[in-house]
Design a protein around this motif. Structure first.
Motif, PDB file in Angstrom:
ATOM      1  N   PHE A   4       0.806  -1.216   0.000  1.00 53.66           N
ATOM      2  CA  PHE A   4       0.000   0.000   0.000  1.00 53.66           C
ATOM      3  C   PHE A   4       0.838   1.265   0.000  1.00 53.66           C
ATOM      4  O   PHE A   4       0.300   2.365  -0.128  1.00 53.66           O
ATOM      5  CB  PHE A   4      -0.968   0.016   1.193  1.00 53.66           C
ATOM      6  CG  PHE A   4      -0.367  -0.537   2.444  1.00 53.66           C
ATOM      7  CD1 PHE A   4       0.385   0.247   3.286  1.00 53.66           C
ATOM      8  CD2 PHE A   4      -0.552  -1.877   2.766  1.00 53.66           C
ATOM      9  CE1 PHE A   4       0.954  -0.266   4.428  1.00 53.66           C
ATOM     10  CE2 PHE A   4       0.003  -2.410   3.921  1.00 53.66           C
ATOM     11  CZ  PHE A   4       0.759  -1.596   4.750  1.00 53.66           C
ATOM     12  N   LEU A   7       1.748   5.611  -1.593  1.00 49.71           N
ATOM     13  CA  LEU A   7       0.371   5.812  -2.012  1.00 49.71           C
ATOM     14  C   LEU A   7       0.317   6.291  -3.460  1.00 49.71           C
ATOM     15  O   LEU A   7       1.275   6.868  -3.967  1.00 49.71           O
ATOM     16  CB  LEU A   7      -0.309   6.851  -1.115  1.00 49.71           C
ATOM     17  CG  LEU A   7      -0.427   6.485   0.362  1.00 49.71           C
ATOM     18  CD1 LEU A   7      -1.022   7.656   1.146  1.00 49.71           C
ATOM     19  CD2 LEU A   7      -1.258   5.240   0.549  1.00 49.71           C
ATOM     20  N   SER A  21     -10.340   2.954   2.147  1.00 49.40           N
ATOM     21  CA  SER A  21      -9.688   1.962   1.294  1.00 49.40           C
ATOM     22  C   SER A  21      -8.288   1.647   1.813  1.00 49.40           C
ATOM     23  O   SER A  21      -7.885   0.476   1.881  1.00 49.40           O
ATOM     24  CB  SER A  21      -9.625   2.488  -0.147  1.00 49.40           C
ATOM     25  OG  SER A  21      -8.959   1.575  -0.973  1.00 49.40           O
ATOM     26  N   LEU A  22      -7.544   2.676   2.207  1.00 52.90           N
ATOM     27  CA  LEU A  22      -6.208   2.462   2.753  1.00 52.90           C
ATOM     28  C   LEU A  22      -6.273   1.663   4.056  1.00 52.90           C
ATOM     29  O   LEU A  22      -5.480   0.728   4.258  1.00 52.90           O
ATOM     30  CB  LEU A  22      -5.505   3.801   2.981  1.00 52.90           C
ATOM     31  CG  LEU A  22      -4.107   3.722   3.592  1.00 52.90           C
ATOM     32  CD1 LEU A  22      -3.164   2.909   2.696  1.00 52.90           C
ATOM     33  CD2 LEU A  22      -3.562   5.130   3.827  1.00 52.90           C
ATOM     34  N   GLU A  25      -6.753  -1.938   3.228  1.00 50.70           N
ATOM     35  CA  GLU A  25      -5.531  -2.561   2.707  1.00 50.70           C
ATOM     36  C   GLU A  25      -4.550  -2.880   3.832  1.00 50.70           C
ATOM     37  O   GLU A  25      -3.955  -3.959   3.865  1.00 50.70           O
ATOM     38  CB  GLU A  25      -4.856  -1.646   1.688  1.00 50.70           C
ATOM     39  CG  GLU A  25      -5.570  -1.532   0.373  1.00 50.70           C
ATOM     40  CD  GLU A  25      -4.804  -0.645  -0.584  1.00 50.70           C
ATOM     41  OE1 GLU A  25      -3.664  -0.996  -0.937  1.00 50.70           O
ATOM     42  OE2 GLU A  25      -5.345   0.415  -0.964  1.00 50.70           O
TER      43      GLU A  25
END
Length: 129
Positions: A4, A7, A21-22, A25
């Motif tokens: 991840f 970015l 979303s991060l 992950e």
């Protein structure tokens, strides 16, 4: 090393969906290999803090308001969560939209700092900064 980071250049620090979303992950990474906590405890602790930063940026009113359940394998420990849980902020409890941007900006700066100092990497590709 981490799928991840860095970015995407399209990551927008004020976008709650990007943060969610991060957080997902990072959560997946932390729970897919349960040995990381024992084999690389310092790295695990930093990533746990980064997970909580992303989670809080996604849901700035946390622990108030609505937010999804996270994997209970990720404890609410670490410097960031200790700090976050001890803040008594009425705007956060109300979910004030101006406060959400402030929280996300704060988390963005904290995350940049921790990734550069503890993981020796930049959040976004260095040539774009």
């Amino acid at each position: 090393m981490f799928p991840f980071f860095p970015l995407s250049p399209q990551f927008h620090p004020l976008d709650g969906r990007a943060w969610a979303s991060l957080a997902n992950e990072i959560q997946f990474f932390l729970v897919q290999d349960i040995s990381i906590e024992q084999t690389q405890p310092d790295c695990y602790e930093v990533l746990r803090d980064i997970f909580w930063m992303a989670f809080v940026a996604a849901y700035p009113s946390f622990p108030h308001g609505e937010w999804p359940q996270w994997n209970p394998m990720i404890s609410m420990e670490g410097e960031f969560m200790s700090y976050w849980m001890n803040i008594d902020n009425d705007a956060r409890k109300r979910g004030d939209s101006h406060m959400q941007d402030e929280v996300r900006e704060f988390v963005w700066e904290e995350m940049k700092d921790i990734t550069e100092k503890s993981l020796n990497m930049h959040l976004i590709p260095e040539f774009l900064t």
